[in-house]
Design a protein around this motif. Sequence first.
Motif, mmCIF file in Angstrom:
data_model
loop_
_atom_site.group_PDB
_atom_site.id
_atom_site.type_symbol
_atom_site.label_atom_id
_atom_site.label_comp_id
_atom_site.label_asym_id
_atom_site.label_seq_id
_atom_site.Cartn_x
_atom_site.Cartn_y
_atom_site.Cartn_z
ATOM 1 N N GLN A 110 19.908 72.689 51.282
ATOM 2 C CA GLN A 110 20.824 71.551 51.156
ATOM 3 C C GLN A 110 22.258 72.054 51.000
ATOM 4 O O GLN A 110 22.499 73.152 50.510
ATOM 5 C CB GLN A 110 20.458 70.707 49.928
ATOM 6 C CG GLN A 110 19.088 70.051 50.003
ATOM 7 C CD GLN A 110 18.812 69.208 48.767
ATOM 8 O OE1 GLN A 110 19.710 68.653 48.152
ATOM 9 N NE2 GLN A 110 17.550 69.129 48.388
ATOM 10 N N LYS A 130 26.852 67.608 48.466
ATOM 11 C CA LYS A 130 27.038 66.251 49.013
ATOM 12 C C LYS A 130 28.476 65.771 48.815
ATOM 13 O O LYS A 130 29.171 66.164 47.892
ATOM 14 C CB LYS A 130 26.072 65.280 48.327
ATOM 15 C CG LYS A 130 24.608 65.515 48.692
ATOM 16 C CD LYS A 130 23.740 64.430 48.083
ATOM 17 C CE LYS A 130 22.301 64.515 48.581
ATOM 18 N NZ LYS A 130 21.575 65.663 48.043
ATOM 19 N N GLU A 169 28.307 60.028 50.434
ATOM 20 C CA GLU A 169 26.900 60.249 50.754
ATOM 21 C C GLU A 169 25.981 59.832 49.606
ATOM 22 O O GLU A 169 24.828 59.457 49.837
ATOM 23 C CB GLU A 169 26.665 61.724 51.100
ATOM 24 C CG GLU A 169 27.287 62.131 52.424
ATOM 25 C CD GLU A 169 27.152 63.615 52.717
ATOM 26 O OE1 GLU A 169 27.256 63.979 53.898
ATOM 27 O OE2 GLU A 169 26.971 64.411 51.761
ATOM 28 N N ASP A 221 22.403 57.475 49.577
ATOM 29 C CA ASP A 221 21.194 58.228 49.246
ATOM 30 C C ASP A 221 20.330 57.467 48.237
ATOM 31 O O ASP A 221 20.698 57.305 47.077
ATOM 32 C CB ASP A 221 21.586 59.600 48.675
ATOM 33 C CG ASP A 221 20.398 60.527 48.513
ATOM 34 O OD1 ASP A 221 19.253 60.083 48.722
ATOM 35 O OD2 ASP A 221 20.611 61.703 48.168
ATOM 36 N N SER A 258 24.599 67.481 44.088
ATOM 37 C CA SER A 258 25.219 66.152 43.954
ATOM 38 C C SER A 258 26.244 66.083 42.823
ATOM 39 O O SER A 258 27.057 65.160 42.778
ATOM 40 C CB SER A 258 24.137 65.095 43.680
ATOM 41 O OG SER A 258 23.163 65.093 44.687
#
Length: 490
Positions: A250, A253, A257, A261, A397
Amino acid sequence: QLQNKILILTACAVGIGGTFQYGYNISIINAPTSYIQRFMNETWLERTGAPLGSDVILLLWSFTVSAYPLGGLTGAIAAGPMAIMLGRKTSLLLNNVFVIIAAVLSGFSRMAKSFEMIILSRFFTGLNAGISMNIQPMYLAESAPKKLRGAVALTSASFTALGLLLGQVVGLRELLGAENSWPLLLASNAVPALIQLMALPWFPESPRYLLIDRGDKESCISALQKLRGHCDLSAELEEMLAEQAATDGQRAKKPWELFQDRAVRWQLLSIVVLSSAMQLCGNDSMYFYAAYVFQEAGIPQEKIPYVVIGTGSCELITSVTCNIIIDYAGRRPLLLGGYSSMAGWAIVFMVALSQQARISWMPYLSMVCIFAYILSFGIGPAGVTGVLPTEVFDQMSRPAAYVICGSLLWFNLFLVGTAFPFIVKTLAHFCYVPFFLVCICTALYVGFFLPETKGKSFLEISEEFKKRNFKSHAHAFPYKGPEEIKSTVL
């Protein structure tokens, strides 16, 4: 013991040039208000030969005050990309450049006969605060062991309260609050920045950032050894490696986004509610009323600044108390208790204000309400709110979550600052009704929807939210396929 000492020193090195600056710079601008407004008028008179009208002076002062949250909003947006690209520690060190620029601008503004330099300096000061308020709790929570994560991350709130209090003290007439020394007062924020520039390089980068974002296991182990001493690191390293595996492949983010999500829906809703409530709960507005209430209670005008220092002391005492008990009491009880208590004191405060002219002892009750409201805010919402984004979001995140969190905080600070005078004008003694409703709604949200994060690993917290985020999805389609119709009776 060595581990605790190193964590305390790390928190101090980060805090003195971090959230301390937020509280300090909010506080120091209050004492020289009339002197700066006079300087604006004199400067304009010297330039044009005509004085400024009172409305224009008020407008210029509004620009000066508004530049701080505008800079804070810009800093909050910039903090996420900085934390990802430069790292947590390097971002905090680089952030001091902005406050040193601000100190130079404000310190030489009177010599240069430019009030525009003050407005620009407030923007840079806000930029510094916006970055530090996002990155500091992230850095501390990622560097602390699980059992001390809340207490260490919560030092961000303690340093904010300490900055607020020291700003009130330094702004006294006997120190730097006199008319001839206001440029020095505004430039004094360079001192904490210089202290951090000397102290923070001795401490390591966030171990989680080094392992999960950079993929540098050796540097991560080295950082952990510096932070933990000779403790057994195997369990903590295993937990970090599990988190690294969970986010493998990943990328970090972007803020927008997160809104798309489904996997972070409840986390996002939680930080939006709590970050908004931080400024919309009316705590900062209590300072607006403080001088008026103290004057009505019979305290002489020249003594009021000393009594106002008591409000800053309240916030500091409760922040330190919350710091001590957070990892024993948990996050939910502190938030729930704080907002519920604030809602109760808001009602008492409005009643006391409405009866102040009729009943002789009501001003004293109003004073009690101010202190109690600030105490209630400090014991829970002030500190716990900043810790939660680190705990409820994973490594990929987290920076984006802090961008959203910080942007809401600064936008709402600007909103309340702009709207509150009109709320007072419209609702008079019942001006705290909107804040009461915010406190009640936030307490209900915490009570019904926010899970406890105390003593859990980041991975365990993510798994708990995963169940909530996909629970409705699992039960949305109980229909398995076509079946024979047994009856047509309606």
